[in-house]
Design a protein around this motif. Structure first.
Motif, PDB file in Angstrom:
ATOM      1  N   CYS A  64       7.684   8.201  -3.248  1.00 27.76           N
ATOM      2  CA  CYS A  64       7.212   8.501  -4.345  1.00 27.76           C
ATOM      3  C   CYS A  64       5.965   9.564  -4.431  1.00 27.76           C
ATOM      4  O   CYS A  64       5.135   9.445  -3.350  1.00 27.76           O
ATOM      5  N   THR A  65       5.683   9.992  -5.418  1.00 25.71           N
ATOM      6  CA  THR A  65       4.484  10.684  -5.730  1.00 25.71           C
ATOM      7  C   THR A  65       3.706  10.177  -6.892  1.00 25.71           C
ATOM      8  O   THR A  65       4.317  10.149  -7.840  1.00 25.71           O
ATOM      9  N   PRO A  66       2.570   9.367  -6.693  1.00 23.92           N
ATOM     10  CA  PRO A  66       1.753   9.452  -5.582  1.00 23.92           C
ATOM     11  C   PRO A  66       2.083   8.624  -4.791  1.00 23.92           C
ATOM     12  O   PRO A  66       2.737   7.199  -5.055  1.00 23.92           O
ATOM     13  N   ASP A  67       1.826   8.572  -3.220  1.00 19.46           N
ATOM     14  CA  ASP A  67       1.838   7.442  -2.230  1.00 19.46           C
ATOM     15  C   ASP A  67       0.772   7.913  -1.226  1.00 19.46           C
ATOM     16  O   ASP A  67       0.634   8.878  -0.818  1.00 19.46           O
ATOM     17  N   PHE A  68      -0.108   6.598  -0.903  1.00 22.67           N
ATOM     18  CA  PHE A  68      -1.207   6.904  -0.220  1.00 22.67           C
ATOM     19  C   PHE A  68      -1.147   5.999   1.130  1.00 22.67           C
ATOM     20  O   PHE A  68      -0.688   5.044   1.331  1.00 22.67           O
TER      21      PHE A  68
ATOM     22  N   ALA B 106     -11.706   7.610   9.218  1.00 21.52           N
ATOM     23  CA  ALA B 106     -10.583   7.546   8.725  1.00 21.52           C
ATOM     24  C   ALA B 106      -9.658   8.702   8.312  1.00 21.52           C
ATOM     25  O   ALA B 106     -10.310   9.662   8.011  1.00 21.52           O
ATOM     26  N   THR B 107      -8.425   8.787   8.001  1.00 23.90           N
ATOM     27  CA  THR B 107      -7.814   9.646   7.527  1.00 23.90           C
ATOM     28  C   THR B 107      -6.889   9.235   6.516  1.00 23.90           C
ATOM     29  O   THR B 107      -6.114   8.318   6.778  1.00 23.90           O
ATOM     30  N   VAL B 108      -6.929  10.007   5.340  1.00 22.13           N
ATOM     31  CA  VAL B 108      -6.055   9.729   4.386  1.00 22.13           C
ATOM     32  C   VAL B 108      -4.929  10.604   4.091  1.00 22.13           C
ATOM     33  O   VAL B 108      -5.223  12.013   4.008  1.00 22.13           O
ATOM     34  N   ILE B 109      -3.741  10.451   4.212  1.00 24.11           N
ATOM     35  CA  ILE B 109      -2.762  11.217   3.691  1.00 24.11           C
ATOM     36  C   ILE B 109      -1.964  10.959   2.541  1.00 24.11           C
ATOM     37  O   ILE B 109      -1.653   9.542   2.252  1.00 24.11           O
ATOM     38  N   MET B 110      -1.799  11.664   1.829  1.00 20.25           N
ATOM     39  CA  MET B 110      -1.460  11.600   0.356  1.00 20.25           C
ATOM     40  C   MET B 110      -0.125  12.360  -0.229  1.00 20.25           C
ATOM     41  O   MET B 110      -0.043  13.510   0.218  1.00 20.25           O
TER      42      MET B 110
END
Length: 186
Positions: free
Chosen positions: A121-125, A39-43
């Motif tokens: 927005c921040t944060p956005d996952f 998996a890859t998580v982009i935040m």
């Protein structure tokens, strides 16, 4: 404190390719170069947002816990640093060190990557599977500044755990809430 929700990019969307400067290493990082086996998580985060400041320790902990399991992480800041200088690249690098981030903290100066991900927005996952298809987007958990809910990373952890078990990630997903991305004036 503004409360902007995620736009909730459609599940199944292919991760948008990018090449961005990493404020920590000074190298240019591409999606392909950091892609995880499982998996890859982009935040999408930033330095100054109180919603992000609240969860920074949990973001760092989750990355340390899941990276050995084949999950890659990258954080991106897309804010307009002309009007929000506390989000400037050199301060991003300082913040990454202070927070103990073990992942790249990338600077999206043109804001093209935020637009490609429909980040709001921040944060956005965003969690992408091994094929880089979106399986989760939204909140880390229900914690927000001043709401008294503990920061646990529950929602993100549940999505990652399901993916690692080879199960479908629940499509019941809640948008993140945070500071709106600081878009450049057109």
């Amino acid at each position: 404190m503004a409360r902007t929700p995620s736009n909730m990019l459609p599940l199944g969307t292919k991760a948008a390719a990018f090449k961005l400067p990493d404020t920590v290493s000074g190298k240019t990082i591409s999606l392909e170069s950091i892609r995880g086996k499982k998996a890859t998580v982009i935040m999408f985060i930033c330095n100054h947002c109180p919603f992000v400041q609240l969860i920074n320790p949990e973001i760092a902990a989750i990355a340390r816990e899941y990276a050995p399991k084949g999950v890659a992480f990258a954080a991106i800041s897309s804010n307009d640093v002309e009007h929000y200088p506390q989000d400037a690249p050199e301060l991003m690098a300082e913040n990454a060190a202070k927070q103990g981030f073990s992942f790249p903290y990338l600077y999206d100066e043109t804001q093209e990557v935020a637009k490609a991900y429909d980040a709001a927005c921040t944060p956005d996952f965003y969690v992408f599977d091994a094929g880089l298809l979106l399986v989760y987007r939204g909140q880390l958990d229900g914690a927000r500044p001043e709401n008294g809910i503990p920061v646990t990373g529950k929602d993100l952890r549940e999505a990652l755990d399901a993916l690692l078990r080879g199960e479908a990630v629940s499509e019941t997903q809640k948008p993140s809430i945070g500071c709106g991305i600081k878009w450049k004036k057109q």
